[in-house]
Design a protein around this motif. Structure first.
Motif, PDB file in Angstrom:
ATOM      1  N   UNK A  32      -0.390  -3.043   0.095  1.00 33.01           N
ATOM      2  CA  UNK A  32      -0.429  -2.127  -1.040  1.00 33.01           C
ATOM      3  C   UNK A  32       0.720  -1.137  -0.995  1.00 33.01           C
ATOM      4  N   UNK A  33       0.951  -0.596   0.185  1.00 33.90           N
ATOM      5  CA  UNK A  33       2.021   0.398   0.336  1.00 33.90           C
ATOM      6  C   UNK A  33       3.392  -0.212   0.083  1.00 33.90           C
ATOM      7  N   UNK A  34       3.663  -1.351   0.707  1.00 32.87           N
ATOM      8  CA  UNK A  34       4.974  -1.978   0.563  1.00 32.87           C
ATOM      9  C   UNK A  34       5.219  -2.448  -0.866  1.00 32.87           C
ATOM     10  N   UNK A  35       4.188  -2.967  -1.519  1.00 30.32           N
ATOM     11  CA  UNK A  35       4.348  -3.420  -2.899  1.00 30.32           C
ATOM     12  C   UNK A  35       4.703  -2.250  -3.809  1.00 30.32           C
ATOM     13  N   UNK A  36       4.056  -1.116  -3.596  1.00 34.74           N
ATOM     14  CA  UNK A  36       4.353   0.056  -4.426  1.00 34.74           C
ATOM     15  C   UNK A  36       5.798   0.499  -4.246  1.00 34.74           C
ATOM     16  N   UNK A  59      -1.308   8.992  -6.696  1.00 36.13           N
ATOM     17  CA  UNK A  59      -2.360   9.912  -6.268  1.00 36.13           C
ATOM     18  C   UNK A  59      -3.351   9.216  -5.340  1.00 36.13           C
ATOM     19  N   UNK A  60      -3.732   7.996  -5.709  1.00 31.46           N
ATOM     20  CA  UNK A  60      -4.687   7.247  -4.882  1.00 31.46           C
ATOM     21  C   UNK A  60      -4.092   6.903  -3.516  1.00 31.46           C
ATOM     22  N   UNK A  61      -2.843   6.476  -3.508  1.00 38.33           N
ATOM     23  CA  UNK A  61      -2.190   6.126  -2.243  1.00 38.33           C
ATOM     24  C   UNK A  61      -2.028   7.361  -1.364  1.00 38.33           C
ATOM     25  N   UNK A  62      -1.686   8.482  -1.976  1.00 39.38           N
ATOM     26  CA  UNK A  62      -1.541   9.719  -1.205  1.00 39.38           C
ATOM     27  C   UNK A  62      -2.876  10.132  -0.583  1.00 39.38           C
ATOM     28  N   UNK A  63      -3.951   9.961  -1.343  1.00 40.14           N
ATOM     29  CA  UNK A  63      -5.278  10.335  -0.846  1.00 40.14           C
ATOM     30  C   UNK A  63      -5.632   9.559   0.414  1.00 40.14           C
ATOM     31  N   UNK A  64      -5.137   8.344   0.529  1.00 44.24           N
ATOM     32  CA  UNK A  64      -5.436   7.504   1.689  1.00 44.24           C
ATOM     33  C   UNK A  64      -4.266   7.445   2.684  1.00 44.24           C
ATOM     34  N   UNK A  65      -3.277   8.317   2.506  1.00 42.36           N
ATOM     35  CA  UNK A  65      -2.161   8.379   3.446  1.00 42.36           C
ATOM     36  C   UNK A  65      -1.249   7.171   3.398  1.00 42.36           C
ATOM     37  N   UNK A  66      -1.143   6.515   2.226  1.00 41.21           N
ATOM     38  CA  UNK A  66      -0.345   5.294   2.102  1.00 41.21           C
ATOM     39  C   UNK A  66       0.915   5.501   1.275  1.00 41.21           C
ATOM     40  N   UNK A  67       1.315   6.735   1.105  1.00 37.90           N
ATOM     41  CA  UNK A  67       2.475   7.011   0.253  1.00 37.90           C
ATOM     42  C   UNK A  67       3.720   7.306   1.061  1.00 37.90           C
TER      43      UNK A  67
END
Length: 271
Positions: free
Chosen positions: A183-187, A262-270
């Protein structure tokens, strides 16, 4: 091993469970630098305890973050490892012998071979996971990392020697963590495509999974690694499809860029 005029650079975010092993695997580096982007666990304290100088830098993307790390080094020659990577004892011994000659030469960089540990043990046949060549050792004035947010590479001109022994990469302790990384890399990849205004070609998507899976499972010999090979090929093919669907969404629903961030940041994936 005697210290050599080499800077080890590692970029981190919440790597408390791996950073000590990474740093300790390079005993000959005269300098160890950890560039941390705001860890909330014990990464910083552990890195300091294992001889590293820690520098904070908000996340810039993989390529820019590595170039920032280069600027923090005191020595001309640098070695880059990720926190979930570490030198094998064989490579540490080989580097301690080979580095003086490499440093005295006009070489811009050197190739290392990476061995992947997947689902708890090394892959035996899957080609990208067995001796994959990666430029990780370089002279700061003769090579530079690309500015890609993800899938960055070291760019240089001229020939570079190749070391024989591998360094090891623990490719996510679990499939759950692998999917989060996808998810992180795709973003990040889609953001790069947006910057370049890459055309949307959704018509290719139905074929992408099959072609990507066949490439990895058959031609890159993943099938010889049994069900682990199937899992790694399926994950790679799913990633190839997902990032195209996500890019299509970004282009057609720009609001999704902010809600996803926002969702990725909430889970530390940004980062």
């Amino acid at each position: 091993m005697a210290n050599l005029p080499l800077s080890l650079v590692v970029i981190t975010y919440n790597e408390a469970h791996t950073i000590a092993r990474c740093l300790d695997s390079v005993p000959f580096a005269a300098e160890k630098i950890v560039v941390d982007s705001g860890s909330t666990d014990d990464t910083v304290a552990i890195a300091i305890a294992h001889g590293a100088r820690v520098v904070h830098q908000d996340w810039l993307g993989f390529g820019p973050q590595r170039n920032f790390a280069t600027g923090q080094a005191s020595h001309d020659w640098l070695l880059a490892l990720d926190a979930d990577e570490f030198l094998s004892p064989e490579l540490a011994a080989e580097l301690s012998q080979a580095l003086p000659g490499i440093m005295a030469s006009d070489a811009p960089a050197a190739w290392l071979r990476r061995r992947t540990i997947y689902m708890g043990r090394p892959m035996r046949w899957y080609r990208p996971a067995v001796g994959e060549k990666m430029a990780r050792l370089w002279h700061r004035d003769r090579a530079r990392w690309t500015d890609a947010r993800v899938h960055e590479s070291l760019r240089f001109e001229g020939s570079a020697p190749t070391l024989r022994a591998p360094f090891d990469h623990v490719n996510n302790p679990s499939l759950a963590e692998k999917q989060l990384k996808v998810l992180r890399y795709a973003e990040l990849k889609c953001r790069d495509w947006l910057d370049k205004n890459k055309p949307v070609r959704m018509w290719q998507t139905p074929f992408v999974f099959a072609l990507a899976f066949i490439k990895d499972y058959i031609f890159r010999l993943a099938f010889l690694d049994g069900w682990r090979g199937y899992a790694i090929a399926q994950t790679a093919a799913s990633y190839a499809v997902y990032k195209r669907m996500r890019y299509y969404e970004m282009r057609n629903n720009p609001l999704s860029r902010d809600t996803a961030a926002t969702a990725l940041h909430r889970h530390g994936l940004d980062r």
